[in-house]
Design a protein around this motif. Structure first.
Motif: not given
Length: 666
Positions: A232-241, A250-256
């Motif tokens: 609940l505490e972090y923003r959900r992110t959607t990416l396409t490859v 490669e996908v690298t995620w930085e939590p916000q």
């Protein structure tokens, strides 16, 4: 490489033996593990259209018609094949877009069998017999290698092939994040992909997911959607490859962060999680620890419990670890117990230092078939062993009428809560749960009105060993959670328990609300005089919120706004309580919609006296009358001791009546 958060936990021999036994049961009987009391709905839990079918069945009560309505007359979605056994024995097949996959992959396909025959039929799907009643429906889930896509289906002499997958070139996907997270990787047809060795799961929206800090695995070449979240505490992110054949994306995620309650001393927990409960996979505590880390959840309680039969899942884990933490540090895990009685209600207890003698009741065909002892005795026994007595998933309906809580008979709702709370035997109630939060709020507010100081907690009742539903059962742990303010103490199970017992809680399935009353937060008790005015401020952070409300005693809505901040002065003449709540519709961060959050109350005594709302006391008296009528008509008691056992329950009701009559008279 799977997950940098994997833990190696030393498990006692009885726990290892139990897990080995579960694997033998799963291998011998399939995902139901031979559980004879498994509800029929659970047998369809892997059906990808379970949600629409369940909604249709709830409206009509006709399951075959509900399945047909969910499928419709056109092509089914990818991953679903429909086989119709005609009145003359012929087989016809409908499939949607074929799921893509490289050779060697294992793609799950739902084969739904519809019968138009007037007699019962048995249809073989890839060698698995599916019994289909006349005019009924059946389901088989088949794992298919795209290199050999045909699934044979036979019914007597009739034969047909289901082809619902297609072979495409292989590629690789590499994902990483600085912390463990929840990943969802889907191809253009919505099919899920993930690393081998991790439990495959689908949430209530039928989105596949798994937890890892980093992973690399095979995928089909072509467009992929990658969704990353962390509770609940972090923003959900959607990416396409779009990995090319033989290539690696490669996908690298930085939590916000959306919000950070721990920075202000609030730590989130899920008090009602089942590790093994039949299902697709046999899980170890380390699997739960990984999921907990991937959701950014501070505390998880893994509850042992039966499913209607004699087997109490994960009892050995509780027996071996009661009174200790399974793991500790920035995340804490504990074993607990869900005491289940289908007529009177379910109770769990954070902080158990020992295991009670009776673990469930009211289950026919077991050593505990009677609705006895009363849950009041169970709550007392759990408390004697250090537990925080908590009623689980209290209400199935919106509870617009008190009678809804007592019919039909065995719906696992919190029927005895009204009595046990009056007797001072209950510490908390799940206000956020897998059932109807609106009804839970109605019941909880009525009890607060009678001067009963029950903490609000959250328990999702998720089944970690289930890949699919039903409903929210296969959601990640912590999709709803209780935050407890630890008052500067280090995170431990004992500190969390103490904070909940003191009422310093907030419950939510998405947004983050705050409340201050003359500067005091949830759980505080203020002593005021008639005519005093209280300065109240409430705020909410998070998506999907449409209303921020200040609730008070007697059903009062003291203030309301469509914004994120509410400030008001509240005059007091008699005892009351004040709490803030946020209400909304849908939000991508909420897997148990509608959006909802509620702070624990601040209690205001006036002239040294607690709140006492006569109308709510009369409501509770009506509830006690319905409870007595229910147990008299539907209770299962030992014929040789019926009067004694029923009398014990009636005595609990009668003692509670005295408490509410006193409030009503005030």
């Amino acid at each position: 490489m799977c997950c940098g958060e994997d833990a190696v936990l030393g498990l006692p021999a009885p726990v290892l033996e139990a897990l080995a036994g579960y694997r033998r049961m799963r291998d011998a009987h399939g995902w139901g593990w031979g559980e004879g009391a498994l509800p029929d709905l659970f047998r369809w839990a892997r059906f990808s259209l379970l949600g629409p079918a369940f909604d249709a069945a709830a409206a009509t009560g006709d399951w075959p018609a509900a399945v047909r309505a969910a499928l419709g007359d056109g092509d089914p979605p990818a991953g679903v094949a429909v086989v119709t056994a005609g009145a003359g024995g012929e087989l016809t097949v409908r499939t949607g877009p074929p799921r893509p996959g490289p050779a060697g992959a294992s793609l799950p396909i739902d084969v739904v069998v519809l019968s138009d025959a007037r007699e019962d039929r048995t249809v073989s799907v890839a060698g698995t017999a599916v019994a289909v009643p006349a005019g009924g429906v059946g389901l088989a889930v088949v794992d298919v290698d795209p290199a050999a896509p045909a699934v044979p289906v036979t019914c007597g002499p009739a034969r047909a092939d289901v082809v619902a997958v297609r072979e495409v070139p292989a590629a690789r996907l590499r994902v990483s994040a600085p912390v463990c997270a929840r990943w969802s990787v889907t191809d253009a047809t919505g099919g899920g992909w993930g690393p081998p060795g991790l439990p495959a799961k689908w949430d209530v929206t039928h989105r596949p997911y798994w937890h890892a800090r980093e992973a690399e695995f095979d995928v089909p070449a072509g467009p992929l959607e990658v969704v990353v979240a962390r509770g609940l505490e972090y923003r959900r992110t959607t990416l396409t490859v779009d990995p090319a054949p033989g290539g690696t994306a490669e996908v690298t995620w930085e939590p916000q962060r959306r919000f950070d309650p721990a920075a202000a001393g609030w730590y989130g927990g899920d008090l009602h999680v089942h590790l093994n409960y039949s299902g697709d996979a046999v899980l170890e505590p380390a699997d739960a620890a990984r999921m907990q880390a991937g959701e950014g959840l501070h505390l998880v309680q893994l509850v042992a419990g039966n499913l209607g039969g004699a087997l109490v899942y994960d009892r050995e884990l509780l027996d071996a670890t009661a009174g200790t933490e399974l793991w500790s540090g920035d995340r804490v895990g504990v074993a607990g117990l869900e005491y289940r009685n289908g007529l009177l209600g379910h109770v769990h207890a954070l902080g158990l230092a020992g295991v009670p003698e009776v673990l469930h009741s009211g289950d026919e065909g077991t050593a505990a078939p009677w609705d006895w002892p009363p849950n009041a005795a169970v709550c007392a026994a759990l408390r004697d062993r250090g537990g925080l007595a908590t009623y689980a998933h209290p209400v199935y309906s919106a509870l617009t009428d008190v009678g809804q809580l007592y019919a039909p008979a065995r719906t696992v709702e919190a029927r005895e809560l009204v009595a046990d709370a009056a007797l001072g035997l209950v510490d908390a109630v799940e206000v956020v749960s897998c059932f109807d939060d609106r009804g839970a709020v109605v019941l909880w507010h009525r009890l607060l009105d009678c001067g009963l100081r029950l903490a609000a907690v959250a328990g999702t009742d998720v089944f970690l060993s289930f890949a699919h539903g039903p409903g929210v059962a296969s959601n990640p742990p912590g999709w709803g959670r209780v935050y407890a303010h630890l008052g500067g103490e280090q995170l431990t199970a004992a500190a969390f328990r103490s904070a909940v017992a003191a009422g310093r809680t907030v419950v939510t399935n998405g947004p983050w609300p705050t409340l201050g009353v003359d500067g005091a937060g949830p759980g505080a008790v203020l002593d005021r005089s008639p005519g005093d005015r209280l300065a109240v401020r409430a705020t909410v952070t998070g998506g999907g919120v449409e209303r921020l409300v200040l609730h008070g005693a007697g059903g009062a809505v003291l203030a309301e706004t469509g914004g994120a901040d509410l400030e008001v002065e509240v005059p007091v003449e008699t005892g009351t309580w004040l709490a803030a709540a946020a209400y909304g519709d849908d939000d991508e961060h909420t897997l148990g919609a509608p959006v909802f959050a509620h702070t624990g109350p601040v209690f205001v005594d006036v002239g040294g006296r607690r709140v006492a709302v006569p109308a709510s006391a009369r409501w509770c008296l009506s509830a006690l009358g319905a409870l007595e009528a229910l147990v008299t008509a539907e209770g299962r008691f030992d014929p040789a001791h019926r009067d004694e056992q029923l009398g014990a329950l009636v005595d609990v009701v009668e003692r509670a009546r005295a408490v509410y009559r006193e409030v009503a008279d005030r």
